[in-house]
Design a protein around this motif. Structure first.
Motif, PDB file in Angstrom:
ATOM      1  N   ILE A  11       1.022  -1.391   0.056  1.00 50.47           N
ATOM      2  CA  ILE A  11      -0.044   0.021   0.144  1.00 50.47           C
ATOM      3  C   ILE A  11       0.824   1.320   0.112  1.00 50.47           C
ATOM      4  CG2 ILE A  11      -1.754   1.356   1.369  1.00 50.47           C
ATOM      5  CD1 ILE A  11      -2.927  -1.263   2.330  1.00 50.47           C
ATOM      6  N   LEU A  12       1.883   1.166   0.925  1.00 47.77           N
ATOM      7  CA  LEU A  12       2.900   2.509   1.002  1.00 47.77           C
ATOM      8  C   LEU A  12       3.598   2.634  -0.515  1.00 47.77           C
ATOM      9  CD1 LEU A  12       4.233   1.951   4.585  1.00 47.77           C
ATOM     10  CD2 LEU A  12       2.761   3.727   3.714  1.00 47.77           C
ATOM     11  N   ASP A  13       4.135   1.440  -1.062  1.00 44.51           N
ATOM     12  CA  ASP A  13       4.636   1.745  -2.343  1.00 44.51           C
ATOM     13  C   ASP A  13       3.848   2.465  -3.209  1.00 44.51           C
ATOM     14  OD1 ASP A  13       6.914   0.688  -1.065  1.00 44.51           O
ATOM     15  OD2 ASP A  13       6.749  -1.380  -1.950  1.00 44.51           O
ATOM     16  N   VAL A  14       2.573   1.821  -3.435  1.00 49.45           N
ATOM     17  CA  VAL A  14       1.738   2.356  -4.601  1.00 49.45           C
ATOM     18  C   VAL A  14       1.524   3.527  -4.127  1.00 49.45           C
ATOM     19  CG1 VAL A  14      -0.791   1.893  -5.420  1.00 49.45           C
ATOM     20  CG2 VAL A  14       0.749   0.083  -5.330  1.00 49.45           C
ATOM     21  N   ALA A  15       1.115   3.868  -2.768  1.00 50.32           N
ATOM     22  CA  ALA A  15       0.665   5.404  -2.707  1.00 50.32           C
ATOM     23  C   ALA A  15       1.653   6.459  -2.701  1.00 50.32           C
ATOM     24  CB  ALA A  15       0.153   5.382  -1.187  1.00 50.32           C
ATOM     25  N   GLU A  16       2.917   5.903  -2.357  1.00 53.01           N
ATOM     26  CA  GLU A  16       4.129   6.885  -2.854  1.00 53.01           C
ATOM     27  C   GLU A  16       4.224   7.194  -4.218  1.00 53.01           C
ATOM     28  OE1 GLU A  16       8.823   7.019  -1.992  1.00 53.01           O
ATOM     29  OE2 GLU A  16       7.672   6.179  -0.536  1.00 53.01           O
ATOM     30  N   ALA A  17       4.137   6.302  -4.876  1.00 57.63           N
ATOM     31  CA  ALA A  17       4.259   6.652  -6.426  1.00 57.63           C
ATOM     32  C   ALA A  17       3.117   7.446  -6.968  1.00 57.63           C
ATOM     33  CB  ALA A  17       4.425   5.186  -7.263  1.00 57.63           C
ATOM     34  N   THR A  27      -5.018  11.992  -5.264  1.00 61.49           N
ATOM     35  CA  THR A  27      -4.929  10.216  -5.301  1.00 61.49           C
ATOM     36  C   THR A  27      -5.796   9.891  -4.049  1.00 61.49           C
ATOM     37  OG1 THR A  27      -2.494  10.239  -5.449  1.00 61.49           O
ATOM     38  CG2 THR A  27      -3.279   8.592  -3.894  1.00 61.49           C
ATOM     39  N   SER A  28      -6.705   9.059  -4.578  1.00 61.69           N
ATOM     40  CA  SER A  28      -7.774   8.584  -3.689  1.00 61.69           C
ATOM     41  C   SER A  28      -7.436   7.212  -3.109  1.00 61.69           C
ATOM     42  CB  SER A  28      -9.038   8.353  -4.697  1.00 61.69           C
ATOM     43  OG  SER A  28      -8.990   7.324  -5.657  1.00 61.69           O
ATOM     44  N   ILE A  29      -8.291   6.916  -2.136  1.00 57.01           N
ATOM     45  CA  ILE A  29      -8.204   5.798  -1.200  1.00 57.01           C
ATOM     46  C   ILE A  29      -8.841   4.550  -2.295  1.00 57.01           C
ATOM     47  CG2 ILE A  29      -9.262   4.255   0.479  1.00 57.01           C
ATOM     48  CD1 ILE A  29      -8.947   6.839   2.228  1.00 57.01           C
ATOM     49  N   GLU A  30      -9.926   4.905  -3.195  1.00 59.21           N
ATOM     50  CA  GLU A  30     -10.290   3.935  -4.008  1.00 59.21           C
ATOM     51  C   GLU A  30      -9.488   3.308  -4.981  1.00 59.21           C
ATOM     52  OE1 GLU A  30     -11.770   6.616  -2.974  1.00 59.21           O
ATOM     53  OE2 GLU A  30     -13.448   5.689  -1.751  1.00 59.21           O
ATOM     54  N   GLU A  31      -8.429   4.248  -5.549  1.00 57.20           N
ATOM     55  CA  GLU A  31      -7.479   3.761  -6.629  1.00 57.20           C
ATOM     56  C   GLU A  31      -6.454   3.025  -5.906  1.00 57.20           C
ATOM     57  OE1 GLU A  31      -4.338   6.621  -8.114  1.00 57.20           O
ATOM     58  OE2 GLU A  31      -5.746   8.135  -7.502  1.00 57.20           O
ATOM     59  N   LEU A  32      -6.210   3.474  -4.737  1.00 57.99           N
ATOM     60  CA  LEU A  32      -5.072   2.624  -3.993  1.00 57.99           C
ATOM     61  C   LEU A  32      -5.650   1.199  -3.602  1.00 57.99           C
ATOM     62  CD1 LEU A  32      -3.886   5.516  -1.510  1.00 57.99           C
ATOM     63  CD2 LEU A  32      -2.833   4.564  -3.790  1.00 57.99           C
ATOM     64  N   ILE A  38      -6.491  -5.125  -2.595  1.00 57.85           N
ATOM     65  CA  ILE A  38      -7.156  -5.378  -1.302  1.00 57.85           C
ATOM     66  C   ILE A  38      -8.654  -4.829  -1.277  1.00 57.85           C
ATOM     67  CG2 ILE A  38      -4.890  -5.393  -0.217  1.00 57.85           C
ATOM     68  CD1 ILE A  38      -5.634  -2.550   0.823  1.00 57.85           C
ATOM     69  N   THR A  39      -9.178  -5.268   0.020  1.00 59.31           N
ATOM     70  CA  THR A  39     -10.498  -4.672   0.251  1.00 59.31           C
ATOM     71  C   THR A  39     -10.557  -3.381   0.904  1.00 59.31           C
ATOM     72  OG1 THR A  39     -10.746  -5.859   2.005  1.00 59.31           O
ATOM     73  CG2 THR A  39     -11.365  -7.101   0.318  1.00 59.31           C
ATOM     74  N   LYS A  40     -11.867  -2.711   0.808  1.00 59.33           N
ATOM     75  CA  LYS A  40     -11.756  -1.457   1.635  1.00 59.33           C
ATOM     76  C   LYS A  40     -11.368  -1.578   2.998  1.00 59.33           C
ATOM     77  CE  LYS A  40     -14.307   2.919   1.269  1.00 59.33           C
ATOM     78  NZ  LYS A  40     -15.410   3.478   0.782  1.00 59.33           N
ATOM     79  N   SER A  41     -12.016  -2.752   3.592  1.00 54.48           N
ATOM     80  CA  SER A  41     -11.682  -2.902   5.020  1.00 54.48           C
ATOM     81  C   SER A  41     -10.228  -3.374   5.202  1.00 54.48           C
ATOM     82  CB  SER A  41     -12.843  -4.115   5.476  1.00 54.48           C
ATOM     83  OG  SER A  41     -12.570  -5.147   4.769  1.00 54.48           O
ATOM     84  N   GLY A  42      -9.728  -3.932   4.263  1.00 52.91           N
ATOM     85  CA  GLY A  42      -8.289  -4.172   4.431  1.00 52.91           C
ATOM     86  C   GLY A  42      -7.376  -3.171   4.334  1.00 52.91           C
ATOM     87  N   PHE A  43      -7.814  -2.176   3.777  1.00 54.07           N
ATOM     88  CA  PHE A  43      -7.053  -0.911   3.573  1.00 54.07           C
ATOM     89  C   PHE A  43      -7.222  -0.135   5.082  1.00 54.07           C
ATOM     90  CE2 PHE A  43      -6.638   3.702   3.377  1.00 54.07           C
ATOM     91  CZ  PHE A  43      -5.475   3.887   2.635  1.00 54.07           C
ATOM     92  N   PHE A  44      -8.444  -0.227   5.351  1.00 53.07           N
ATOM     93  CA  PHE A  44      -8.582   0.673   6.707  1.00 53.07           C
ATOM     94  C   PHE A  44      -8.156  -0.111   7.920  1.00 53.07           C
ATOM     95  CE2 PHE A  44     -11.758   2.783   3.930  1.00 53.07           C
ATOM     96  CZ  PHE A  44     -11.491   4.272   4.350  1.00 53.07           C
ATOM     97  N   HIS A  46      -5.049  -1.337   7.954  1.00 49.41           N
ATOM     98  CA  HIS A  46      -3.861  -0.713   8.019  1.00 49.41           C
ATOM     99  C   HIS A  46      -3.605   0.635   8.301  1.00 49.41           C
ATOM    100  CE1 HIS A  46      -1.957  -4.631   6.999  1.00 49.41           C
ATOM    101  NE2 HIS A  46      -2.868  -4.716   6.025  1.00 49.41           N
ATOM    102  N   PHE A  47      -4.697   1.526   7.511  1.00 48.37           N
ATOM    103  CA  PHE A  47      -4.491   3.097   7.837  1.00 48.37           C
ATOM    104  C   PHE A  47      -6.123   3.549   8.160  1.00 48.37           C
ATOM    105  CE2 PHE A  47      -1.265   1.568   4.743  1.00 48.37           C
ATOM    106  CZ  PHE A  47      -0.056   2.038   5.700  1.00 48.37           C
ATOM    107  N   ARG A  48      -5.784   4.340   9.362  1.00 50.88           N
ATOM    108  CA  ARG A  48      -7.459   4.678   9.632  1.00 50.88           C
ATOM    109  C   ARG A  48      -8.081   5.737   8.711  1.00 50.88           C
ATOM    110  NH1 ARG A  48      -5.551   6.846  13.978  1.00 50.88           N
ATOM    111  NH2 ARG A  48      -5.768   8.790  13.431  1.00 50.88           N
ATOM    112  N   ASP A  49      -7.154   6.444   8.297  1.00 54.32           N
ATOM    113  CA  ASP A  49      -7.772   7.581   7.122  1.00 54.32           C
ATOM    114  C   ASP A  49      -6.342   7.891   6.100  1.00 54.32           C
ATOM    115  OD1 ASP A  49      -6.248   9.223   8.688  1.00 54.32           O
ATOM    116  OD2 ASP A  49      -7.958   9.955   9.878  1.00 54.32           O
ATOM    117  N   LYS A  50      -6.555   8.962   5.427  1.00 51.17           N
ATOM    118  CA  LYS A  50      -5.735   9.255   4.593  1.00 51.17           C
ATOM    119  C   LYS A  50      -4.624   9.796   5.311  1.00 51.17           C
ATOM    120  CE  LYS A  50      -5.637  11.400  -0.237  1.00 51.17           C
ATOM    121  NZ  LYS A  50      -6.388  12.069  -1.275  1.00 51.17           N
TER     122      LYS A  50
END
Length: 206
Positions: A11-17, A27-32, A38-44, A46-50
Motif C-alpha cells: 500500500i505504501l509503495d503504491v501510494a508513494e508513487a 490520489t484517492s483511497i479507492e484507486e489505492l 485489497i478490500t476497503k476494510s483491508g485498507f482501513f 492498516h490506515f485509519r484514514d488518508k
C-alpha cells in the motif's frame, strides 16, 4: 516478512508513487485499493484514514533519506579525514547515486506535503518541519567541522549554508522534472560542490 507487513508495504509503495505523480489531493483511497487488490476494510485495517497514510509515508520517506545520508557521508568520512574533502566526496557520491536512477528522482514527499499543507493535521506538518531541521543540523555539523579548519572567502550564516544542501536537492528535483532532464539534479549537486570548494579556497593576493 509476514503477510500483513507485506500488504502494508505494498500500500505504501503504491501510494508513494501515486502521490509523487499526482499529489495527495489527486490520489484517492479507492484507486489505492484497486491498485493493490485489497478490500476497503483491508485498507482501513492498516490506515485509519488518508492522514494516517500520509504520516506513514512521510516517516518512511524521512527514514530512508536519513539512511542514505548516513551511508554516503559516513563512507566519505571513512575515506577522507579532512572535513572539507570528506564533504566534497560525499556530495560526489550523492550525485553518482542520483545519476544511477533510471528515470530520475521520483520526487520529494516533504516538499509535496509543503505544497498541500492544508490537507494535513498539525502533527504531520510538525513531522515535516522537524525533517527539514534534522537535515539542517546534519549539514550544519559538517560545516562546523569545516569552519574549524578552513576560513571561508565570504562570511555566511552557517545554518543558511547548511540549508543550501536541501535547497539544491529540492530545487534540482523540480528542475529535472520541469525540463524532463533527470541529469539536472545530480548536475546541480556537482555545481553546489564546486561552490563549496571555491568558498574555502585561499584568497590569492596580487
Amino acid at each position: 516478512m509476514r503477510k500483513g507487513e507485506e500488504t502494508r508495504t505494498r500500500i505504501l509503495d503504491v501510494a508513494e508513487a501515486a502521490v509523487l505523480q499526482k499529489g495527495f489531493g489527486g490520489t484517492s483511497i479507492e484507486e489505492l485499493i484497486a491498485e493493490t487488490g485489497i478490500t476497503k476494510s483491508g485498507f482501513f485495517y492498516h490506515f485509519r484514514d488518508k492522514n494516517e497514510l500520509a504520516k506513514a509515508l512521510l516517516n518512511r520517506y524521512i527514514e530512508n533519506d536519513e539512511r542514505i545520508y548516513d551511508e554516503i557521508f559516513s563512507r566519505a568520512r571513512d575515506l577522507m579525514d579532512d572535513p572539507l574533502q570528506s564533504f566534497l566526496l560525499g556530495l560526489k557520491l550523492l550525485s553518482e547515486l542520483l545519476s544511477d536512477l533510471p528515470n530520475g528522482h521520483p520526487g520529494c514527499l516533504v516538499a509535496t506535503i509543503c505544497y498541500y499543507e492544508r490537507l494535513f493535521d498539525r502533527e504531520i506538518q510538525e513531522i515535516n518541519r522537524q525533517a527539514a531541521l534534522t537535515w539542517r543540523r546534519r549539514f550544519r555539523g559538517m560545516f562546523d567541522e569545516i569552519f574549524a579548519v578552513y576560513t571561508p572567502r565570504e562570511q555566511f550564516d552557517v545554518d543558511q549554508l547548511a540549508d543550501m544542501v536541501s535547497t539544491v536537492i529540492e530545487g534540482g528535483i523540480v528542475l529535472s522534472k520541469a525540463l524532463k532532464e533527470p541529469q539536472s539534479l545530480p548536475d546541480q549537486i556537482l555545481v553546489f560542490r564546486s561552490f563549496v570548494k571555491m568558498l574555502f579556497q585561499p584568497v590569492q593576493h596580487a
